[in-house]
Design a protein around this motif. Structure first.
Motif, PDB file in Angstrom:
ATOM      1  N   VAL A 101      -1.244  -8.882  -4.493  1.00  0.00           N
ATOM      2  CA  VAL A 101      -2.181  -9.923  -4.913  1.00  0.00           C
ATOM      3  C   VAL A 101      -3.077 -10.355  -3.758  1.00  0.00           C
ATOM      4  O   VAL A 101      -4.276 -10.570  -3.928  1.00  0.00           O
ATOM      5  N   LEU A 102      -2.486 -10.466  -2.564  1.00  0.00           N
ATOM      6  CA  LEU A 102      -3.178 -11.046  -1.417  1.00  0.00           C
ATOM      7  C   LEU A 102      -3.711 -10.003  -0.439  1.00  0.00           C
ATOM      8  O   LEU A 102      -4.197 -10.366   0.635  1.00  0.00           O
ATOM      9  N   LYS A 103      -3.629  -8.717  -0.773  1.00  0.00           N
ATOM     10  CA  LYS A 103      -4.129  -7.686   0.135  1.00  0.00           C
ATOM     11  C   LYS A 103      -5.560  -7.981   0.565  1.00  0.00           C
ATOM     12  O   LYS A 103      -6.352  -8.458  -0.268  1.00  0.00           O
ATOM     13  N   PRO A 104      -5.902  -7.842   1.851  1.00  0.00           N
ATOM     14  CA  PRO A 104      -5.214  -7.079   2.884  1.00  0.00           C
ATOM     15  C   PRO A 104      -3.979  -7.743   3.499  1.00  0.00           C
ATOM     16  O   PRO A 104      -3.302  -7.129   4.322  1.00  0.00           O
ATOM     17  N   PHE A 105      -3.695  -9.016   3.166  1.00  0.00           N
ATOM     18  CA  PHE A 105      -2.473  -9.645   3.646  1.00  0.00           C
ATOM     19  C   PHE A 105      -1.313  -9.118   2.788  1.00  0.00           C
ATOM     20  O   PHE A 105      -1.293  -9.345   1.575  1.00  0.00           O
ATOM     21  N   VAL A 106      -0.348  -8.430   3.398  1.00  0.00           N
ATOM     22  CA  VAL A 106       0.659  -7.750   2.579  1.00  0.00           C
ATOM     23  C   VAL A 106       2.098  -8.135   2.900  1.00  0.00           C
ATOM     24  O   VAL A 106       3.016  -7.750   2.160  1.00  0.00           O
ATOM     25  N   PHE A 107       2.333  -8.893   3.953  1.00  0.00           N
ATOM     26  CA  PHE A 107       3.709  -9.200   4.375  1.00  0.00           C
ATOM     27  C   PHE A 107       3.662 -10.447   5.226  1.00  0.00           C
ATOM     28  O   PHE A 107       2.761 -10.623   6.053  1.00  0.00           O
ATOM     29  N   LEU A 108       4.662 -11.339   5.039  1.00  0.00           N
ATOM     30  CA  LEU A 108       4.756 -12.530   5.875  1.00  0.00           C
ATOM     31  C   LEU A 108       6.204 -12.946   6.006  1.00  0.00           C
ATOM     32  O   LEU A 108       6.900 -13.154   5.010  1.00  0.00           O
ATOM     33  N   ASP A 109       6.670 -13.071   7.244  1.00  0.00           N
ATOM     34  CA  ASP A 109       7.980 -13.624   7.577  1.00  0.00           C
ATOM     35  C   ASP A 109       7.800 -14.904   8.367  1.00  0.00           C
ATOM     36  O   ASP A 109       6.943 -14.985   9.265  1.00  0.00           O
ATOM     37  N   LEU A 110       8.628 -15.898   8.062  1.00  0.00           N
ATOM     38  CA  LEU A 110       8.790 -17.088   8.900  1.00  0.00           C
ATOM     39  C   LEU A 110      10.118 -16.929   9.627  1.00  0.00           C
ATOM     40  O   LEU A 110      11.151 -16.757   8.985  1.00  0.00           O
TER      41      LEU A 110
ATOM     42  N   PRO B 271      -9.971  -3.082  -0.948  1.00  0.00           N
ATOM     43  CA  PRO B 271     -10.458  -2.367  -2.126  1.00  0.00           C
ATOM     44  C   PRO B 271      -9.563  -1.245  -2.631  1.00  0.00           C
ATOM     45  O   PRO B 271      -9.903  -0.595  -3.619  1.00  0.00           O
ATOM     46  N   HIS B 272      -8.432  -0.996  -1.974  1.00  0.00           N
ATOM     47  CA  HIS B 272      -7.580   0.141  -2.332  1.00  0.00           C
ATOM     48  C   HIS B 272      -6.251  -0.334  -2.913  1.00  0.00           C
ATOM     49  O   HIS B 272      -5.747  -1.405  -2.556  1.00  0.00           O
ATOM     50  N   GLU B 273      -5.686   0.478  -3.779  1.00  0.00           N
ATOM     51  CA  GLU B 273      -4.298   0.278  -4.178  1.00  0.00           C
ATOM     52  C   GLU B 273      -3.400   0.507  -2.966  1.00  0.00           C
ATOM     53  O   GLU B 273      -3.735   1.288  -2.068  1.00  0.00           O
ATOM     54  N   LEU B 274      -2.249  -0.165  -2.930  1.00  0.00           N
ATOM     55  CA  LEU B 274      -1.327  -0.012  -1.810  1.00  0.00           C
ATOM     56  C   LEU B 274      -0.378   1.146  -2.080  1.00  0.00           C
ATOM     57  O   LEU B 274       0.259   1.203  -3.129  1.00  0.00           O
ATOM     58  N   HIS B 275      -0.275   2.050  -1.118  1.00  0.00           N
ATOM     59  CA  HIS B 275       0.664   3.167  -1.189  1.00  0.00           C
ATOM     60  C   HIS B 275       1.698   2.925  -0.089  1.00  0.00           C
ATOM     61  O   HIS B 275       1.357   2.913   1.099  1.00  0.00           O
ATOM     62  N   LEU B 276       2.954   2.721  -0.499  1.00  0.00           N
ATOM     63  CA  LEU B 276       3.955   2.117   0.367  1.00  0.00           C
ATOM     64  C   LEU B 276       5.040   3.088   0.790  1.00  0.00           C
ATOM     65  O   LEU B 276       5.591   3.831  -0.026  1.00  0.00           O
ATOM     66  N   GLY B 277       5.363   3.028   2.087  1.00  0.00           N
ATOM     67  CA  GLY B 277       6.584   3.607   2.611  1.00  0.00           C
ATOM     68  C   GLY B 277       7.519   2.471   2.991  1.00  0.00           C
ATOM     69  O   GLY B 277       7.263   1.301   2.684  1.00  0.00           O
ATOM     70  N   SER B 278       8.608   2.797   3.674  1.00  0.00           N
ATOM     71  CA  SER B 278       9.548   1.743   4.060  1.00  0.00           C
ATOM     72  C   SER B 278       8.913   0.720   4.994  1.00  0.00           C
ATOM     73  O   SER B 278       9.172  -0.484   4.891  1.00  0.00           O
ATOM     74  N   TYR B 279       8.079   1.182   5.924  1.00  0.00           N
ATOM     75  CA  TYR B 279       7.431   0.292   6.879  1.00  0.00           C
ATOM     76  C   TYR B 279       5.939   0.598   6.994  1.00  0.00           C
ATOM     77  O   TYR B 279       5.307   0.204   7.966  1.00  0.00           O
ATOM     78  N   SER B 280       5.388   1.304   6.021  1.00  0.00           N
ATOM     79  CA  SER B 280       4.011   1.758   6.091  1.00  0.00           C
ATOM     80  C   SER B 280       3.234   1.328   4.856  1.00  0.00           C
ATOM     81  O   SER B 280       3.794   1.216   3.762  1.00  0.00           O
ATOM     82  N   VAL B 281       1.936   1.101   5.061  1.00  0.00           N
ATOM     83  CA  VAL B 281       1.029   0.768   3.967  1.00  0.00           C
ATOM     84  C   VAL B 281      -0.244   1.568   4.169  1.00  0.00           C
ATOM     85  O   VAL B 281      -0.895   1.450   5.213  1.00  0.00           O
ATOM     86  N   HIS B 282      -0.604   2.374   3.160  1.00  0.00           N
ATOM     87  CA  HIS B 282      -1.789   3.226   3.276  1.00  0.00           C
ATOM     88  C   HIS B 282      -2.642   3.136   2.019  1.00  0.00           C
ATOM     89  O   HIS B 282      -2.247   2.525   1.020  1.00  0.00           O
ATOM     90  N   THR B 283      -3.811   3.775   2.083  1.00  0.00           N
ATOM     91  CA  THR B 283      -4.770   3.702   0.988  1.00  0.00           C
ATOM     92  C   THR B 283      -4.614   4.832  -0.023  1.00  0.00           C
ATOM     93  O   THR B 283      -5.261   4.797  -1.076  1.00  0.00           O
ATOM     94  N   SER B 284      -3.791   5.830   0.264  1.00  0.00           N
ATOM     95  CA  SER B 284      -3.587   6.942  -0.661  1.00  0.00           C
ATOM     96  C   SER B 284      -2.245   7.585  -0.365  1.00  0.00           C
ATOM     97  O   SER B 284      -1.666   7.399   0.722  1.00  0.00           O
ATOM     98  N   ASN B 285      -1.751   8.381  -1.296  1.00  0.00           N
ATOM     99  CA  ASN B 285      -0.500   9.111  -1.061  1.00  0.00           C
ATOM    100  C   ASN B 285      -0.657  10.105   0.076  1.00  0.00           C
ATOM    101  O   ASN B 285       0.278  10.323   0.859  1.00  0.00           O
ATOM    102  N   GLU B 286      -1.818  10.726   0.182  1.00  0.00           N
ATOM    103  CA  GLU B 286      -2.047  11.688   1.261  1.00  0.00           C
ATOM    104  C   GLU B 286      -2.020  11.000   2.623  1.00  0.00           C
ATOM    105  O   GLU B 286      -1.428  11.515   3.579  1.00  0.00           O
TER     106      GLU B 286
END
Length: 307
Positions: A42-51, A251-266
């Motif tokens: 929802v908030l991308k490019p903000f994708v993770f927040l820890d306190l 502008p991109h869907e999030l493509h997620l790994g365990s600790y990674s965020v990218h714009t495509s599966n490739e």
């Protein structure tokens, strides 16, 4: 949290409306307020927040070495301080108003580059932002910026981007504003976003906010998608310390790994392949811990950092 995927659009109100809040989930000294698989969409490019509230003088505490690619991490301290010891940036302390910026880009292992400072504990936020396509495989870049080098506009320290004529020293992508704000009891302040910054949120570290943006310590609050101002008012008794983010939507869907965020599966596959390559090099490098107790981040790149 699926209901937050289509946040309301402002239809004429003069101030931006609060539309959702969460207290996340707490495990020991860390509260996870946002992840790429939930509110990050929802908030991308903000994708993770820890306190966090940690004692890094204890070698058993803190974060373990872990990888990233395709994103950047930003660590700000809201109470206490942490120590950095870096071959390029030297040695110093990050306290209130300072920050660590790390662009993972093509891939990095990190998590032990900060150690306990002059205070018994340190509280703060770690934020991830998804990088644009032209930077998601860029070389790793990091900065440790002490508070004296961070500009302030009224009660706000400009951590990323520009605000009120002041620009952060962070080498971050355009279109993202991230502020650390401290209001005294009863103090009022208005945040006016830049054009196009229709994504906005805040998270409270200590104290409480009232008025149009009600929030307690530990709350993450989302605002409607608009370019309206956000009116902020600290509780009369407690005051408030909080972070606020605003940006143009990623502008991109999030493509997620365990600790990674990218714009495509490739792009994700490329980033994770490099992370595995770096893991093997890291194992071969052996114990890299410094005399000060830190372990430098590892990108496999021996070139000097960009200044």
């Amino acid at each position: 949290m699926d209901a937050t995927h289509d946040l309301p659009v402002s239809n004429g109100a003069q101030v931006r409306r609060q539309v959702f809040s969460t207290r996340g989930s707490t495990h020991g000294p860390i509260t996870r307020l946002m992840s790429p698989s939930d509110l990050g969409r929802v908030l991308k490019p903000f994708v993770f927040l820890d306190l966090f509230d940690l004692d890094l003088h204890d070698p058993r505490a803190g974060f373990r070495m872990h990888p990233h690619s395709g994103l950047a991490t930003i660590t700000v301290i809201t109470d206490g301080d942490l120590r950095f010891d870096d071959a390029t940036d030297g040695t110093g302390h990050i306290g209130f108003g300072g920050f660590e910026w790390m662009r993972a880009g093509s891939g990095v292992w990190h998590g032990k580059e900060l150690s306990g400072g002059t205070t018994p504990r340190a509280q703060g936020f770690q934020l991830w932002i998804a990088l644009p396509a032209d930077l998601e495989h860029a070389p790793v870049d990091s900065q440790y910026v002490e508070a004296g080098h961070v500009p302030a506009v009224g009660p706000a320290h400009v951590i990323l981007g520009s605000y009120g004529g002041a620009r952060s020293p962070a080498r971050s992508p355009e279109g993202v504003t991230y502020l650390l704000i401290r209001l005294a009891g009863g103090e009022r302040w208005t945040f006016t976003p830049a054009a196009g910054q229709t994504t906005a949120w805040l998270a409270v570290a200590t104290g409480a906010l009232g008025g149009h943006a009600k929030a307690q310590a530990g709350d993450l609050v989302l605002f409607d998608h608009s370019e309206r101002a956000i009116l902020l008012e600290a509780d009369n008794q407690a005051g408030a310390v909080f972070v606020l983010g605003a940006a143009a939507p990623h502008p991109h869907e999030l493509h997620l790994g365990s600790y990674s965020v990218h714009t495509s599966n490739e792009a994700l596959a490329k980033g994770e392949a490099n992370i595995e390559r770096l893991r093997q090099l890291l194992v071969a490098a052996g114990n890299r811990r410094t005399a000060s107790g830190t372990t430098p981040m590892f990108s496999g790149d021996t070139r000097p950092k960009t200044n």
